[in-house]
Design a protein around this motif. Sequence first.
Motif, PDB file in Angstrom:
ATOM      1  N   ASP A 137       0.856  -1.184   0.000  1.00 54.84           N
ATOM      2  CA  ASP A 137       0.000   0.000   0.000  1.00 54.84           C
ATOM      3  C   ASP A 137       0.894   1.237   0.000  1.00 54.84           C
ATOM      4  OD1 ASP A 137      -1.462   2.230   0.653  1.00 54.84           O
ATOM      5  OD2 ASP A 137      -2.791   1.186   2.029  1.00 54.84           O
ATOM      6  N   LEU A 138       1.066   1.802  -1.171  1.00 53.42           N
ATOM      7  CA  LEU A 138       2.088   2.832  -1.337  1.00 53.42           C
ATOM      8  C   LEU A 138       1.784   4.115  -0.580  1.00 53.42           C
ATOM      9  CD1 LEU A 138       2.338   1.904  -5.012  1.00 53.42           C
ATOM     10  CD2 LEU A 138       4.292   1.889  -3.499  1.00 53.42           C
ATOM     11  N   SER A 139       0.501   4.445  -0.417  1.00 56.13           N
ATOM     12  CA  SER A 139       0.235   5.707   0.271  1.00 56.13           C
ATOM     13  C   SER A 139       0.535   5.568   1.774  1.00 56.13           C
ATOM     14  CB  SER A 139      -1.194   6.181   0.021  1.00 56.13           C
ATOM     15  OG  SER A 139      -2.099   5.130   0.164  1.00 56.13           O
ATOM     16  N   MET A 140       0.239   4.379   2.340  1.00 54.70           N
ATOM     17  CA  MET A 140       0.556   4.167   3.749  1.00 54.70           C
ATOM     18  C   MET A 140       2.075   4.112   3.947  1.00 54.70           C
ATOM     19  SD  MET A 140      -1.503   4.357   6.177  1.00 54.70           S
ATOM     20  CE  MET A 140      -3.158   3.776   6.536  1.00 54.70           C
ATOM     21  N   PRO A 160      -7.703   8.800  -3.685  1.00 57.58           N
ATOM     22  CA  PRO A 160      -9.081   8.960  -3.212  1.00 57.58           C
ATOM     23  C   PRO A 160      -9.612  10.374  -3.422  1.00 57.58           C
ATOM     24  CG  PRO A 160      -7.582   8.770  -1.355  1.00 57.58           C
ATOM     25  CD  PRO A 160      -6.754   8.626  -2.577  1.00 57.58           C
ATOM     26  N   ASP A 161      -9.638  10.800  -4.656  1.00 60.38           N
ATOM     27  CA  ASP A 161     -10.156  12.116  -5.008  1.00 60.38           C
ATOM     28  C   ASP A 161     -10.660  12.040  -6.444  1.00 60.38           C
ATOM     29  OD1 ASP A 161     -10.662  14.685  -5.764  1.00 60.38           O
ATOM     30  OD2 ASP A 161      -8.689  15.485  -5.263  1.00 60.38           O
ATOM     31  N   PRO A 162     -11.986  12.115  -6.623  1.00 57.41           N
ATOM     32  CA  PRO A 162     -12.531  11.945  -7.975  1.00 57.41           C
ATOM     33  C   PRO A 162     -12.065  13.034  -8.939  1.00 57.41           C
ATOM     34  CG  PRO A 162     -14.263  12.564  -6.421  1.00 57.41           C
ATOM     35  CD  PRO A 162     -13.033  12.326  -5.615  1.00 57.41           C
ATOM     36  N   GLY A 191      -9.813   4.818  -2.986  1.00 54.16           N
ATOM     37  CA  GLY A 191      -9.104   5.286  -4.175  1.00 54.16           C
ATOM     38  C   GLY A 191      -9.725   4.698  -5.431  1.00 54.16           C
ATOM     39  N   VAL A 192     -10.030   3.406  -5.378  1.00 50.00           N
ATOM     40  CA  VAL A 192     -10.624   2.721  -6.526  1.00 50.00           C
ATOM     41  C   VAL A 192     -11.979   3.345  -6.867  1.00 50.00           C
ATOM     42  CG1 VAL A 192     -11.656   0.526  -7.232  1.00 50.00           C
ATOM     43  CG2 VAL A 192      -9.400   0.552  -6.174  1.00 50.00           C
ATOM     44  N   VAL A 229      -7.365   7.852   5.734  1.00 50.67           N
ATOM     45  CA  VAL A 229      -6.374   7.448   4.726  1.00 50.67           C
ATOM     46  C   VAL A 229      -5.404   8.609   4.498  1.00 50.67           C
ATOM     47  CG1 VAL A 229      -7.848   5.767   3.593  1.00 50.67           C
ATOM     48  CG2 VAL A 229      -7.874   8.106   2.784  1.00 50.67           C
ATOM     49  N   PRO A 230      -4.119   8.292   4.266  1.00 50.38           N
ATOM     50  CA  PRO A 230      -3.147   9.375   4.093  1.00 50.38           C
ATOM     51  C   PRO A 230      -3.475  10.193   2.847  1.00 50.38           C
ATOM     52  CG  PRO A 230      -2.064   7.211   4.153  1.00 50.38           C
ATOM     53  CD  PRO A 230      -3.522   6.965   4.109  1.00 50.38           C
TER      54      PRO A 230
END
Lengths: 299, 350
Positions: A217-220, A264-266, B217-218, B259-260
Motif C-alpha cells: 500500500d504505497l500511500s501508507m 481517493p479524489d474523484p 481510491g478505486v 487514509v493518508p
Amino acid sequence: MNNAKTLVEVRDLKKHFAKEKDVWGRTTQVLKAVDGVSFGIRKGETFGLVGESGSGKSTVGRCLLRLYDYTAGEVYYDGQELSKLGDQELRPFRRRIQSIFQDPYSSLNPGMNVLELIGEPMDIHGVSTGSARRDAVAELLIKVGLKKEHLSRYPHEFSGGQRQRLSIARALSVRPEFVVCDEPISALDVSVQAQVVNMLEDLQAEFGLTYLFIAHDLSMVRHISDRIGVMYGGRLVEVADSDELYDNPLHPYTQALLSAIPVPDPGAAAKRIAWDRSSWSGEGVALREVGPGHFAAIP
Amino acid sequence: MTERLLEMEDLRVSFYSRDGENQAVRGVSLHVDAGETVGIVGESGSGKSVTAKAALGLIGPPGKVIGGDIRYRGESLLGWSDGRWRKLRGNRIAMVFQDPMTALNPVKKIGAQMTEVIRRHRGLGKAEARREAADKLREVGISEPERRLDQYPHEFSGGMRQRVMIAMALSCEPELLLADEPTTALDVTIQAQILDLLKDIKARSNMGIVLITHDLGVVAQVCTRVVVMYGGMVMEEGAVEDIFYRAGHPYTQGLLKSVPKRGGGLRERLVPIEGTPPDLLDPPPGCPFIERCPHAFGKCVERPPLFELGDGHRALCWLHDAEHSAAKVPGAAAGGTDAETVGERGASDE
C-alpha cells in the motif's frame, strides 16, 4: 537523522531458491528471489520496502530475521555479520530483532491465552518471570490499546485489529530495537488501519524503535517511512527519502508504480505511466547516487 | 430518461448459526441505472458482498433473505426458481469475483470455457462462438487472442486471468455487471489496468456496473455514484463528488480522514476512527456507528431515516434532522460539512 548511525547494513544480499530439481536432487532451475540488494537502515528510522508480489521484498525481510539462510552477501546488525553466527550466538539477536506479520489470524497460537502468548518470548529470552511478568504483560496490553482484563482471553475472542495489537505486544515484550513489519496492516479493515499505524508511530517514539516496513500500500508506506526502497525482480531499483521518491521518481518502474496508485479524489485525473520491462534498456544496471541520498538503477 | 436496472428495497438478509442470527444486511435500499458505475464501499462485515450476492440470487443456507424486495427492470426476483435465476445471471447480469483462479476450471482451456458460455447463452455455432470469444479477449486487451484461447488458466498471470473473467462476463452482453473486489488480489500496476478497462467498457456501452470494494481510491477513480455501507446498512449515498467533497455522514468523513492524503506532510498524523465495527449477532438498535461516532447524541439510539442532503445525496444520520440542526450548530458535523450546507438544505424525512 542523516547523522544517525546505521543499525542494519545489507550488502549484495542474494537469496536463490531451487525451482526445479533433477532426479538426483541437483538444482536445475534457480529462482532468484533476491538478487544483489544493498541498503542500510539508520537507528530510529522507518525504512519502507515496496514492490509488487514476487519482487522479493518479503524475502529480504525474512533474510534479515535469519528465517532464511541467504545464498550470498552479508547482513550486518549493529556491526555484527549475522550469517556467520550459530544458533547460540544468534540468541541475543533473536531478542533484539522482532517481527510482525500480515495475518493476525495465523500468527498467534489459538491454544494460548494472552498472558501466555505475550509472556512466552519473555520466558525464552529470560526477560522477566512470575508476577513481574504478569505485570509487564498487563502494562504492554495497555500500551497497545487493550485492557488488563484481556489477560486470560484467547485469540479467537479478538477482532483482526485487536489481534494485530496482540502481535505487536508480543514482539515488543522482549524490548527489541529493530522490528521487521511485513504487511502489518493489509489484512485490517480500512477504519482500523490508521489506528495501528498511529500506534506503531507512538511506540517507535517511546521505545526508540527502528522499523523495516514492508508493504504494497504505497500511500501508507509514504506516510510512515523516512526512506523508501523500491524493489523489482529481486533488485532494488530506487532508494530515496519518502517525499523525494514520491515527488521526483527517476526509475521508470517507480514512476509507473506511483502513477498507478488510485487517489481517493474523484477530481484527480490519473496520468498513468506504463512500464514495459522488455523495452527497458537499463536491465541489470547497478544503483548509483543520482542526487543527495537518492539512488536509482538507471543508466 | 434513466433506465432502472436493479432496485433493492429494505432488503434484509440473515445468516443462522449456533451463535444465533447474524444480521448481515439490515434494510438496504439501493438502485442501479443503465450506464452508471455504482461503487458499494464498506469494510469487512459491512454487508456489501452479501448485498451483491442477494442481487444474484446466491444466498443459500445458512443464509436467508428475510425481508424486503429485489427487482430487476421492475420485476420482483424473490421466490424465483433456480432455473430462472440462472438465466438472468447468464444473460442479463454477469459477475466478476476477487479471485479468478477459483472461478475458472483449471483443467479446461480458456477457449473451451468461453465458447461453452457463449453457446449456451447466445445460441451461436462452434466456430462463431470461438470468433466471438477471440473478439472479447481482444476487447479486454489480451493480445494474440487466437493463441491464448488454446491455453489453460495457469498459463495466464493474475491480471490476465481477471481480464479473461471480464471477457467471459462481457461475452453474454449483459446489461449489468457486478464486480466484487475485482482488483484486490492484484498488484497496483495491474489494478490500474483493470480499472482503466472498466472505465473503457463503461464509455463504450450502456452497461450498468456495480463495483464492490473497500478501497476509496478505486471508487474515486471509476465510479459515478457511491453507496457507503456499514454494519449492514447504507450510511450514505450520492454522486462520487458528494461523497468525497461533501460527505454528510460521520462514518464517511471518518473513513476519508483515516487514509493518508496525497502530498500531505510526511508526518501528518492520521485521524483514525476509534473502536471496532458492531457485532451483527447483536447489533445496536439505532445507528450502527453510534459507539465510534464523535458526534453521537441522545437521538442516535433510534434508527435514523435517510435524510436528503441534495439531489440523490442521502445520509442515514440524525445530525441532519431539522430539529437537531435547529437546536445545535450543525457545523459540529465537522470534516468539511459546513454549517450552512446542512442548515439550508434542511432535512426531509423520507
